[in-house]
Scaffold this active site. Structure first.
Site, PDB file in Angstrom:
ATOM      1  N   LYS A  78     -38.361   1.447 -10.598  1.00 57.96           N
ATOM      2  CA  LYS A  78     -37.190   0.793  -9.898  1.00 57.96           C
ATOM      3  C   LYS A  78     -37.180  -0.463  -9.791  1.00 57.96           C
ATOM      4  CE  LYS A  78     -34.422   1.939  -5.554  1.00 57.96           C
ATOM      5  NZ  LYS A  78     -34.336   2.647  -4.312  1.00 57.96           N
TER       6      LYS A  78
ATOM      7  N   SER B 283     -30.082   4.940  -3.331  1.00 56.27           N
ATOM      8  CA  SER B 283     -30.052   3.769  -3.916  1.00 56.27           C
ATOM      9  C   SER B 283     -30.885   3.928  -5.389  1.00 56.27           C
ATOM     10  CB  SER B 283     -30.799   2.409  -3.463  1.00 56.27           C
ATOM     11  OG  SER B 283     -31.838   2.534  -3.143  1.00 56.27           O
TER      12      SER B 283
ATOM     13  N   SER C 129     -33.146   7.181  -0.404  1.00 53.00           N
ATOM     14  CA  SER C 129     -33.045   6.678  -1.852  1.00 53.00           C
ATOM     15  C   SER C 129     -33.772   7.244  -2.904  1.00 53.00           C
ATOM     16  CB  SER C 129     -33.200   5.173  -1.628  1.00 53.00           C
ATOM     17  OG  SER C 129     -32.217   4.583  -0.903  1.00 53.00           O
TER      18      SER C 129
END
Ligand SMILES: [Mg+2]
Ligand SMILES: [Zn+2]
Lengths: 513, 518, 98
Positions: free
Chosen positions: B80, B155, B179
Site C-alpha cells: 500500500k 482505504s 481499511s
C-alpha cells in the site's frame, strides 16, 4: 527596515519602582548535553555541517516515529530534584500544534498539563548577602526546533528577509523548560533577582553535568515575563514576554528596561499590550513582536506515538543519590575551607572561578595564591578581551597546574614575588610553563651568600646616615637599605634574607641562618 | 504458466522451495498479469518491475547456492502506498506527496526485503487512507475486480483488488477503522488487522497514530498468517510496538480448529442496517462454525453504538496533527500563490491545492475537536467513549473467545453513490471501527455472495489483544467449510479478469508504471 | 453545542493552514454541521466519571539508550526539498512572529 527605529517611552527606574511593584516570570530553556536527540539517535554535536545530523524522525518525514531518549528523562528528573521539585509518578508528552518552518512536524513534542517535575524552588543569593526564594512551577521536557538563517533583509533579521534557509541539526535536541511561578516582592532588586536566578540555574545544571548551559551558544535561553501592579494592588498587570534574552547581563537589563517601559505606559494612563517582544543587545531596548491572540490555540493533546513515563520510586531515589552538592551550600563550604572573606568569595563567584580555584588548590597551590593568580592578571586580560576568565584561560592555554607550579617556585625560594609576576606574564603570553619561562628569562633568586653580603656591605658603606638610624633602633629605616640591596642584585634577591642580613649586621640580631 | 498466479502464496512457496519454479518466473508472471489487467483495475500507483525482478533474481541465486531461505522468499507482493519505501515513490494517494521518494524504508518493508519478497509496486488507496471506497485517491479510483463499476472498498482498495485480481498473491494494507477488512469483504478476499502494536508502524505514514495498524491482504487465511508472521513482531523504532513474539498464527491457520471455542455474536453489530444478503451469509457462516464444533453465545456491547461518533472525533483530531507536516517546506508539493508570498501563505496555498476535499474536511473537523473550548466536549468525550468500548470488549471476551459480525453492512456500492454524503460513507465502517478503538485484532474472510446482487460479503472475527491466532483458527475453519460447500474458493466465481479487461481498458504495462493512473 | 459558523470554519482553516475560497467555506460549513451533529452523540454516552483513554496499549517507559545512530547524509536529507541553498532547506520568507 530595522525594527529598532522607534524608541518607546520609559521613565527612570527609581520612579517606576516608587509607584509599581514588578512581577517577574522566567522561562528558561536548557539544552541537554545528551549524545543524541530526544527522540532519535542523531548526534547533537554543536557546529556540525548544516543538515548533517538529521534523520527521518527529526526531519519529520512521513511515517517516522519518535522513541524517547532514556538519558533525557534521567536528566530531566535530576534537574527537577535539584530544584526541589516533585517528580510526577506518571506523566506524558503532548503535541503542541502550530505551524512554523523550523519545526519539522508542525507540532512540538512537549509536555502540557502533565510535566515530569513541578512545584520546586531555588534560593538565590543576592549581592547584599540576602536570599530570595524563587518558586518553580514546573520543569518539563520538550524538543528544540531547527535554526533559520534569514536572507535578504538587514543584518540577518527575520524582518524584511526575502527567504530563509533552515538547518534542522538542532531540531529534536532535548530541552528542559523551567518555568517559575510569578516572582513578587523583589521590588527594586527585581533585575538583580532575575539575573541571580538565571546564574544559579546555570550553575546547577552545570554542576549536574546535564548541560553546557552556554548562553552564548544558545544551550541556555531565557524568556523574561514582566508585569507591573500598582503598589498595594493584589492583581497582576498585563505582562510582556521578552524572548531570547541570552546573557546574564541582558537578563538584568531587559527586566529593568521592561519595568521602565511598562511604568511609562501605565503612568501615562495607557495599558500594556500582551505581546511577545524582542530584546536588542546592542541598544538595550525591547521592541514589539507578535501580539498574543486567540490564534495561539495550540490544540494540545496526548502524543499518541509515545507511551507514558512512569519513573519508579527506585529510579528517582537512585537519581537523587547522584545529585551534586547544592552549588550555594557548596560555595559556603569552600569559602570556609579556603579562608576567603565574603568579598573575596563573591569576586571569585562572580568571575566564575569557583571550579578553577578548586582545581588549583587540588593541584597543590594555596587558596590565597590560587585566588591571587587567577583573579589578578588573568581576569584583567580576560576583561580587556571582552570574555570570561575561564574561556580566556582556556584560549591562552593556562591551567590550574601552572598556578600550582608557580607557587611551588616561590615557596622553594627560586622566585620572589616580583619575579613570579614576570614569569606569569610569560605564561600568559604562551611562552610555556612557569619553569620554562623562568629558565628562558634567566629568573632565579641570587643564592650566592657572598654576593648578597658584598651588596649589603656596599650599601651600608654608601649610606652611613641610614645605617646609624637603624643602629639606633629605627628598624623601619632598613627598608631603604633593602631596596638598594635588591637593586644591586638586579631584583633577583630574596628580600627577607636581605632584610635579616642587614639587621644582623647593624643591630646584632641573629641572622636567618 | 498463467496458472502460476492462481496458486496460493503457500503453494508458491512450496513450488519455489522444491525448485519447480523460480522467483523470476513467478515475478515475471505477475508483472505480465499487471500489464494485462491493471489498466482496468488500477490497483497500482507505481509498478517497480525492475526492482522486483532484481530481488527475484537474488533470491533464486541464493536458493541455488543452497541457502536456507524464509518461507515466503521469492513470493512477490504489493505494498500500500502509505508505507515508506526507499527509492520508490510514496504518495499516500495524495497530490501533496506526488514525486516524493523516501530516503528510508518502513520497518515492515525492511522485513519484506529481508524475507526475500520481491516488491511489485505501490498500491492505490484513498488519500491518506481517508475513505471506504478508494474514490478519494488523487490518482483515480481502483475498480472492484467483481464489477468494474463498483468500489473495491477503502482505504486499501488497491491492496484488496490487487490480490483479488491475481496481480499479486500478497499485499500489505493498513487498517485505521476497517481499511483492510472492509475492502477484503467487498472483494471476496482475506484481510487481517493485527493487534495494535503487533506490527511496527515505523514508516507507515500516520493517519491516526493510536488506531493505525498494518496487516496482510491475501486470498487465503493461511497466506495471511504466513505474511503476518513476516511483518509482525517487536520493533524498537516504534514506541508502541509490543515486545513479545508474534502469536502462533500460522499454526492456528493450519490446524483450523474451533472445537469448543465460544463464538460471540455481537448484538449491536447485526440485523438492522445490514444488507439482507450480507446478514444471511453471516448467519450461515455461524452455522458452519457450529458444525465445526464451536459454541455460539450472544454478547452485548452497548457502547458500540457510540463507536462511530468517537472514531470520527479521535481520527480527525490525530490526523489534523499528523498531516500538519505536509507544508511545502521540506518535501512534496510547493505552491506559490504569488511571487513574494510568505511561508505561511505558501503553506496554506499548497495545502489547499495538495489535499482533496475529504482530507480537508477531516483536518478541519479535527482542528475543531481539539481547539480550546471544545476539547472536552468533543475529543475529551470521545476518549471516554473509547474507554467504554474497551471495557465492553473486555467483558464480552470473558464470555466469548472471539466475537463475530458481518464485516461491512453492504456489498460493494457503485462509484459516486456515497461521495456526496460523507456520513453514509462513514457508516461502511460501523462494524470494523470498535476493534481499532480498543486495539484488538480483527479479520475479514469471505462469507459468500449476497443473493440480491451476487457480490461478495465478509465475515468479521475479532479476538482479544495479542490473541491474533484465534482469528486464524476461526477464519481457516470457516474457509475450509465454505470452500467445500462452494466447490472451490469464492474468487473462482469472479469474472475471468483477463478476458474481461484485455483491450477494453486500453491498459499497458507502461501506463501502470507511470504512477499517474488515468 | 452552538452551530458552527462560516467565521468559525474560516478561523479553523487558518489554524490548519488551508486556504479556502468562499464557496469552499460555505460547503464546508454545511458538511461539518451534519458531521458534528452526528459525532456530538459521544456526549450522550454514559461517560460521567469515565477515565479518558488516549491509547489502546497499557505500555509505559519505552525508552532507548542515548547511543548515536547514523544520520542521513545531508544529500539524502535534502533530496526531497522543493528548494535547497547552502546545504539548507530554502523556505519562503517567514513573517515576523517568532
Ligand atoms: Mg516550551
Ligand atoms: Zn534524527
Amino acid at each position: 527596515m530595522a525594527t529598532t527605529t522607534t524608541t518607546e517611552v520609559t521613565i527612570p527606574f527609581v520612579e517606576a519602582l516608587a509607584a509599581y511593584e514588578p512581577v517577574l516570570g522566567l522561562e528558561v530553556h536548557v539544552e541537554l548535553n545528551t549524545a543524541t536527540k530526544m527522540f532519535c539517535g542523531c548526534a547533537t554535536e554543536f557546529g556540525a555541517e548544516p543538515n548533517s545530523q538529521v534523520c527521518p524522525v527529526c526531519l519529520g518525514l512521513p511515517g517516522a516515529l519518535p522513541v524517547l531518549n532514556e538519558k533525557g528523562v534521567e536528566s530531566a528528573i535530576r534537574i527537577g530534584l535539584a530544584l526541589g521539585c516533585e517528580i510526577a509518578p506518571w506523566c506524558r508528552f503532548a503535541r503542541k500544534n502550530y505551524f512554523y518552518p523550523d519545526m519539522p512536524k508542525n507540532f512540538q513534542t512537549s509536555q502540557y498539563d502533565e510535566p515530569i517535575s513541578h512545584d520546586g524552588h531555588l534560593d538565590v543569593e543576592l549581592e547584599d548577602g540576602s536570599t530570595y526564594r524563587v518558586e518553580i512551577e514546573r520543569a518539563h521536557m520538550e524538543e528544540d526546533t531547527g535554526k533559520s538563517l534569514h536572507i535578504g533583509g538587514a543584518t540577518g533579521r527575520i524582518h524584511g528577509a526575502t527567504h530563509s534557509l533552515v538547518d534542522y541539526n538542532r531540531a529534536g535536541i532535548p530541552l528542559i523548560e523551567i518555568v517559575t511561578k510569578p516572582m513578587v516582592g523583589a521590588g527594586e532588586r527585581a533585575p538583580e533577582v532575575a539575573r541571580a536566578y538565571v546564574a544559579a540555574l546555570r550553575d546547577i545544571v552545570k554542576a549536574l553535568g546535564v548541560s553546557d548551559a552556554r548562553m552564548d551558544q544558545g544551550s541556555m535561553r531565557c524568556d523574561v515575563n514582566v508585569s507591573l501592579m500598582p503598589k498595594g494592588a493584589d492583581r497582576f498587570g498585563t505582562r510582556s514576554e521578552t524572548k531570547n534574552v541570552n546573557s546574564l547581563r541582558s537578563v538584568e537589563r531587559a527586566v529593568r528596561y521592561e519595568i521602565e517601559r511598562h511604568a511609562a505606559v501605565l503612568a501615562s494612563g495607557g495599558s500594556v499590550v500582551q505581546e511577545t517582544r524582542h530584546w536588542h543587545e546592542d541598544t538595550g531596548v525591547t521592541t514589539s513582536g507578535r501580539v498574543k491572540s486567540d490564534a495561539d490555540d495550540y490544540r494540545y493533546f496526548p502524543e499518541p506515538d509515545l507511551v507514558p513515563i512512569a519513573p519508579s520510586a527506585e529510579l528517582v531515589e537512585s537519581l537523587r543519590a547522584t545529585l551534586p552538592e547544592n552549588p550555594a551550600l557548596r560555595r559556603r563550604r569552600l569559602q570556609s575551607s579556603w579562608g576567603y572573606s565574603d568579598l573575596e568569595m563573591r569576586d571569585v563567584v562572580n568571575a566564575g572561578l569557583v571550579e578553577t580555584i578548586g582545581e588549583t588548590v587540588a593541584a597543590g597551590a594555596s587558596p590565597a595564591g590560587a585566588r591571587k593568580w587567577w583573579s589578578g592578571e588573568v581576569a584583567r586580560r580576560a576583561n580587556a578581551a571582552g570574555t570570561d576568565v575561564v574561556p580566556y584561560a582556556a584560549s591562552v592555554g593556562v591551567t590550574a597546574a601552572h598556578v600550582a607550579e608557580l607557587e611551588g617556585l616561590i615557596s622553594s625560594g627560586r622566585l620572589n614575588d616580583r619575579m613570579a609576576r614576570d614569569v606569569w606574564d610569560g605564561v600568559l603570553a604562551g611562552e610555556g610553563t612557569p619553569t620554562q619561562v623562568a629558565d628562558a628569562r634567566g629568573l632565579r633568586l641570587v643564592e650566592d651568600s657572598g654576593a648578597i653580603e658584598g651588596a649589603v656591605e656596599k650599601v651600608i658603606a654608601a649610606n652611613p646616615d641610614i645605617a646609624t638610624k637603624v643602629r639606633d633602633g629605627k628598624v623601619q629605616a632598613a627598608g631603604a637599605l633593602i631596596g638598594q640591596v635588591m637593586k644591586e642584585l638586579k631584583g633577583q634577591g630574596d628580600a627577607a634574607a636581605v632584610r635579616a642580613l642587614i639587621l644582623a649586621r647593624l643591630t646584632g640580631a641573629p641572622s636567618a641562618e | 504458466m498463467t496458472d502460476l498466479i492462481r496458486l496460493t502464496a503457500d503453494e508458491m512457496a512450496d513450488a519455489l522451495a522444491a525448485k519447480d519454479i523460480s522467483s523470476l518466473e513467478l515475478t515475471r508472471a505477475h508483472l505480465e498479469r499487471i500489464a494485462a489487467v491493471d489498466g482496468g483495475v488500477h490497483a497500482f500507483l507505481h509498478v517497480d518491475g525492475e526492482g522486483a525482478l532484481a530481488a527475484a533474481r537474488t533470491i533464486d541465486e541464493r536458493r541455488s547456492a543452497g541457502e536456507a531461505l524464509p518461507r515466503l522468499a521469492g513470493v512477490p507482493i504489493g505494498v500500500k502506498d502509505v508505507m515508506a519505501t526507499k527509492g520508490l515513490p510514496t504518495t499516500c494517494g495524495s497530490k501533496i506527496l506526488q514525486g516524493w521518494v523516501p530516503p528510508y524504508d518502513a520497518t515492515l518493508v525492511t522485513r519484506l526485503r529481508q524475507s526475500g519478497l520481491p516488491i511489485l509496486g505501490k498500491l492505490n488507496m484513498d488519500e491518506f487512507a481517508m475513505g471506504s471506497s478508494t474514490e478519494h485517491s488523487a490518482y483515480g479510483p481502483t475498480h472492484n475486480p467483481w464489477d468494474l463499476e463498483r468500489i473495491p472498498g477503502g482505504s486499501g482498495g488497491g491492496s484488496a483488488a490487487c490480490v483479488g485480481s491475481y496481480q499479486a498473491p500478497l499485499a500489505i494494507g493498513t487498517d485505521t477503522g476497517g481499511s483492510i477488512r472492509q475492502p477484503a469483504a467487498v472483494t471476496g478476499t482475506v484481510g487481517t488487522k493485527p493487534t495494535y502494536g503487533g506490527v511496527s508502524r515505523f514508516g507507515l505514514v500516520a493517519l491516526a497514530s493510536s488506531l493505525d495498524q498494518a496487516g496482510p491482504c491475501t486470498r487465503t487465511v493461511l497466506d495471511a498468517a504466513l505474511l503476518h508472521e513476516v511483518i509482525g513482531g517487536y520493533d524498537p523504532m516504534d514506541s508502541t510496538s509490543i515486545d513479545a513474539p508474534v502469536p502462533p498464527v500460522v499454526e492456528a491457520a493450519r490446524r483450523a480448529d474451533v472445537s469448543g471455542m465460544r463464538i460471540g455474536i455481537v448484538r449491536e453489530l447485526t440485523g438492522e442496517g445490514f444488507q439482507a444478503g450480507v446478514q444471511k451469509r453471516f448467519d450461515e457462516a455461524v452455522e458452519h462454525l457450529v458444525d465445526a464444533g464451536a459454541e455460539v453465545v450472544e454478547v452485548s456491547c452497548p457502547s458500540f453504538t457510540y463507536a462511530l461518533a468517537a472514531y470520527y472525533l479521535i481520527l480527525p483530531s490525530e490526523a489534523s496533527s499528523n498531516l500538519a507536516r505536509f507544508d511545502a517546506m521540506r518535501y512534496g508539493l510547493r505552491v506559490w500563490p504569488s511571487d513574494d508570498a510568505s511561508a505561511e501563505q505558501v503553506m496554506a496555498a499548497t495545502r489547499a491545492a495538495g489535499f482533496g476535499d475529504e482530507v480537508k474536511r477531516r483536518i478541519i473537523l479535527g482542528t475543531y475537536a481539539l481547539s480550546s473550548g471544545y476539547y472536552d466536549a468533543y475529543y475529551g468525550s470521545a476518549q471516554k467513549v473509547r474507554r467504554l468500548i474497551y471495557d465492553d470488549f473486555a467483558s464480552a471476551f470473558e464470555r466469548a473467545d472471539v466475537l463475530v459480525s458481518p464485516t461491512s453492512p453492504t456489498t460493494a456500492f457503485r462509484f459516486g453513490e456515497k461521495m456526496t454524503d460523507p456520513m453514509s460513507m462513514y457508516l461502511q465502517d460501523i462494524a470494523t471501527i470498535p476493534a481499532n478503538l480498543a486495539g484488538v485484532p480483527g479479520m475479514s474472510v469471505p462469507s459468500g455472495l449476497a443473493d440480491e446482487d451476487g457480490l461478495p460479503a465478509g465475515f468479521q472475527i475479532l479476538a482479544p489483544a495479542t490473541r491474533d491466532e484465534r482469528l486464524y483458527a476461526v477464519g481457516a475453519a470457516l474457509e475450509q467449510r465454505l470452500d467445500a460447500a462452494w466447490g472451490g474458493p469464492l474468487l473462482d466465481r469472479a469474472p475471468t479478469l483477463a478476458s474481461a479487461f484485455s483491450g477494453a481498458m486500453g491498459s499497458s504495462y507502461a501506463d501502470a508504471r507511470d504512477g499517474e493512473g488515468r | 453545542m452552538p452551530e458552527l459558523t462560516r467565521a468559525d470554519v474560516a478561523h479553523l482553516a487558518g489554524l490548519a493552514r488551508i486556504a479556502m475560497t468562499d464557496d469552499e467555506l460555505d460547503r464546508m460549513v454545511g458538511e461539518l454541521g451534519i458531521i458534528l451533529e452526528s459525532v456530538a452523540k459521544v456526549q450522550q454516552a454514559p461517560i460521567e466519571g469515565v477515565e479518558p483513554m488516549s491509547h489502546p496499549l497499557p505500555l509505559t517507559n519505552v525508552n532507548r539508550p542515548d547511543a548515536v545512530h547514523p544520520s542521513l547524509s545531508a544529500a539524502a536529507a535534502l533530496a526531497g526539498a522543493p528548494e535547497v541553498d547552502q546545504q539548507r532547506f530554502s523556505v519562503p520568507r517567514i513573517l515576523d512572529e517568532e
